[in-house]
Structures are given as structure tokens and as C-alpha cells.
Design a protein around this motif. Structure first.
Motif, short mmCIF file in Angstrom:
data_model
loop_
_atom_site.label_atom_id
_atom_site.label_comp_id
_atom_site.label_asym_id
_atom_site.label_seq_id
_atom_site.Cartn_x
_atom_site.Cartn_y
_atom_site.Cartn_z
N ASP A 284 0.79 -1.22 -0.21
CA ASP A 284 -0.17 -0.12 0.05
C ASP A 284 0.77 0.98 0.01
O ASP A 284 1.50 1.56 1.01
CB ASP A 284 -0.98 0.04 1.18
N THR A 286 -0.08 4.26 0.08
CA THR A 286 -0.50 5.28 1.08
C THR A 286 -0.16 5.21 2.24
O THR A 286 -0.52 6.18 3.20
CB THR A 286 -2.15 5.57 0.67
N THR A 335 -1.34 -8.51 5.38
CA THR A 335 -0.58 -7.13 5.84
C THR A 335 0.95 -7.53 5.86
O THR A 335 0.94 -8.86 6.30
CB THR A 335 -1.33 -6.80 7.10
N ALA A 339 1.25 -2.85 6.87
CA ALA A 339 0.76 -2.40 5.79
C ALA A 339 -0.12 -3.22 4.83
O ALA A 339 0.39 -4.56 4.91
CB ALA A 339 1.83 -1.65 4.86
N SER A 340 -1.32 -2.76 4.08
CA SER A 340 -1.87 -3.84 3.32
C SER A 340 -0.86 -4.31 2.32
O SER A 340 -0.06 -3.38 1.60
CB SER A 340 -3.11 -3.07 2.73
#
Length: 365
Positions: A284, A286, A335, A339-340
């Protein structure tokens, strides 16, 4: 003798910011890591990898002796040939990874900084100490050649023409080795140059003046992750066996026998189902922070793996290699270090077909 970290002081070179980086002593980037990656993908870039340790193995029994020490079939390795190989412990777990170049009556092994192996008494020794301890009466004389030889790497579609422009050969076949004072070895996706360490700066300038863009370890590692090439001690842990990280058959021969850990290599190859597999994760972008090497990979609350190399790729964005239990399917939400993360389905290796228990199961089904 130039200092090993000499190229870090070149104009524009930025050293690694992480004190724990395995690439201390070589440039991290030269001000534009994404531009450096694009140059490597579209034209040609040069990377300082002179932090790699080099071991020289001369002697008339060098091939037959190494054949017993390492996981690869090298008894018939001709002059001008190279390969990859491992040292395994008695359980088949990876101790060391190296790349070989056979030239001028010597086998040159280059390996990770601080490479070590499990000694006969279960203690950890440097790779060189391990090899010397296993010499016995063999006619070989392994020595530390890190102060003699430095490794530079060229990446990109224009690498062969650039080599020609500086009067160096560009071997056509994988792992082939050519040259005299400078050895050029063809690797998957790159060329390694084994240059005299005292001439490393001169060769760097010659290559960059000929058109190779300077690239740091940041870019090199990102392209290595994209290519699913593991790095010992980063993408491996103390339990890793060769099958989990795609080192069979490139670095481990499944049929030659006569090396420590061979039973595990053969058994898992025949069954075709290692307990974990190395996968490419898309992270991810973001998230406030990216995972770090060693962080857990989780499916919900369940830990299903560990994070290896984490990289920022010029096209793919944040990516990572991870060792993940083979029972995890490519569509499983994950994860990584919080984080994804999503598995790249193209990175999932196939099980070994038609062997061992699987063949018996199909025969009786």
C-alpha cells in the motif's frame, strides 16, 4: 590500495542512510533513484557492488574439491564457465550463497559481506574459514581475494554494446565468463565485471564515460526484487531451504549427491511442495511507513510469513519479497508489517510436477 568505500565519495553519490544496511560502503543512489532504474531498464546503468566478498580457489583439485563442498555440479566446470552455488547445513538449510567464475586456473567465488557457514562442531565460521577447515589433504589453496577483486555490475539492453565500446567481451550464454585482466560474467539480466580492486575507480569512470548511468544499491535492489532474485540474509532466514527461494536448480543440483544437506534438497524436490515460497508483494503506497525486513506477514491475525527485501520501484511502486506459507492462496488479503499487501499472482511458482508422492497419488486416483 584504494579504500573499499571509495566510490561513495564520488560527486552526487549518496551513502546508505540505514546503519543496518548490508550495502554499507557502496553508493545508495546518485540523486535520482527512479531515473537510475529507468536507465537500467531502457539503456544501461553501472552499479558498484564492491562490498561483496571474494574468495579465490586455485589448485589442481579445485573442481573435484568444490564439487564435494557446495550444492552445485562443478566437477566438469570448464574454464570460461560460471554458476551459482550454496553451502547448506546438515538439515539442508541455506548457510551461504555464492556466484562462481572459473578462469585462469582459479575458481573465483563472490558472496555476501560477512558470509558464514556452520562448522563441523555446529559453530558459525566465516565462509573462508569453513572452506579452509574442509581442505584436509586436497590440492587447493582457498584465500581471501576481496582486496584483489571488486565487483561492478552492468544492467540494461545496451550493456553488450557498451562492453564492446570499452574493449570488453559480452558473453552470450548465461554464466559464461570471458576476459583476462577483467572477467565479464553474464548473469540473469546483467553482466558482472570482476575488476582489479586497485583499478575499480578507473573502470567506473571508463564505463560511465562510455554512457553507463551510475546507479546505486537502491535501484539495483528494486530491479532484483522485480526479477524475484533472492538475497541471502535478507530474503532468507535461519530455516530457509533452497526450494523456497527459487535456488533449485540455479544454485542447487538435485541429482549429484555427495554434499551436505543433499538429502533435503532431493526429498523436497521429489515431493514438490516446500513449506514456504518466496512471493512478490505489492504494498500500500499510501501507508505512512513501509514494512522492514523481518516484519511479519499476516492473514488477519495469523502470521503466515516474513518480509524480505522492501523496495521502491520506478513503475511498480512499493514492493517486497516475502517468504509465505505455501497454503496461502494468491487472493488472500495480507498485511506486511501492518501495511496492506497483495500477492502478485505471476510470482507464485508452480509445484514440481510428476514427482514423488504426487506422482503416486495420481497413479492411484
Amino acid at each position: 590500495m584504494p579504500e573499499r568505500g571509495e566510490l561513495v565519495t564520488l560527486p552526487g553519490a549518496v551513502p546508505p542512510q540505514d546503519d543496518a544496511s548490508p550495502d554499507q560502503g557502496v553508493p545508495w543512489h546518485f540523486g535520482d533513484p527512479f531515473g537510475e532504474q529507468r536507465a537500467a531498464a531502457r539503456s544501461v546503468a553501472v552499479v558498484d557492488r564492491s562490498n561483496r566478498e571474494v574468495i579465490a580457489v586455485p589448485g589442481e583439485e579445485r573442481l573435484s574439491w568444490l564439487h564435494l563442498m557446495i550444492s552445485q555440479h562443478v566437477s566438469d566446470l570448464h574454464e570460461g564457465e560460471g554458476t551459482e552455488a550454496l553451502v547448506l547445513d546438515s538439515q539442508g538449510r541455506v548457510d551461504a550463497h555464492m556466484v562462481l567464475a572459473h578462469a585462469s586456473g582459479t575458481v573465483w567465488l563472490d558472496t555476501e559481506p560477512g558470509a558464514s557457514a556452520t562448522g563441523a562442531r555446529g559453530d558459525r565460521q566465516s565462509l573462508l574459514e569453513y572452506l579452509i577447515a574442509m581442505k584436509f589433504w586436497s590440492k587447493v589453496d582457498p584465500r581471501d581475494a576481496t582486496d584483489e577483486i571488486a565487483v561492478l555490475s552492468l544492467l540494461g539492453p545496451s550493456a553488450p554494446s557498451l562492453l564492446e565500446s570499452v574493449s570488453l567481451p559480452a558473453p552470450a550464454s548465461l554464466y559464461a565468463v570471458a576476459g583476462t585482466d577483467v572477467l565479464v560474467r553474464r548473469m540473469p539480466g546483467s553482466f558482472d565485471l570482476l575488476v582489479p580492486r586497485a583499478e575499480r575507480l578507473a573502470w567506473w569512470e571508463r564505463l560511465t564515460n562510455a554512457g553507463a548511468r551510475p546507479m546505486g544499491s537502491w535501484g539495483y535492489e528494486a530491479l532484483r526484487v522485480e526479477a524475484l532474485r533472492p538475497r541471502l540474509g535478507v530474503d532468507t532466514d535461519e530455516k530457509t531451504i533452497p526450494h523456497e527461494v527459487n535456488w533449485v536448480p540455479s544454485a542447487a543440483h538435485v541429482a549429484k549427491g555427495c554434499y551436505r544437506g543433499q538429502e533435503t534438497v532431493s526429498k523436497v524436490h521429489n515431493i514438490g511442495r516446500p513449506p514456504r515460497r518466496m512471493l512478490l508483494l505489492h504494498l500500500d503506497g499510501t501507508a505512512d511507513t513501509l514494512p522492514a525486513t523481518g516484519d511479519p506477514v499476516q492473514a488477519g491475525e495469523r502470521v503466515v510469513g516474513r518480509v524480505g527485501t522492501v523496495a521502491q520501484h520506478h513503475e511498480l511502486g512499493p514492493i517486497a519479497l516475502a517468504l509465505v506459507k505455501r497454503s496461502v492462496t494468491p487472493d488472500t488479503p495480507l498485511t506486511a508489517g501492518g501495511a496492506s499487501a497483495a500477492i502478485d499472482p505471476d510470482s507464485v511458482p508452480p509445484d514440481t510436477p510428476g514427482l514423488g508422492r504426487e506422482a503416486v497419488r495420481r497413479l492411484h486416483s
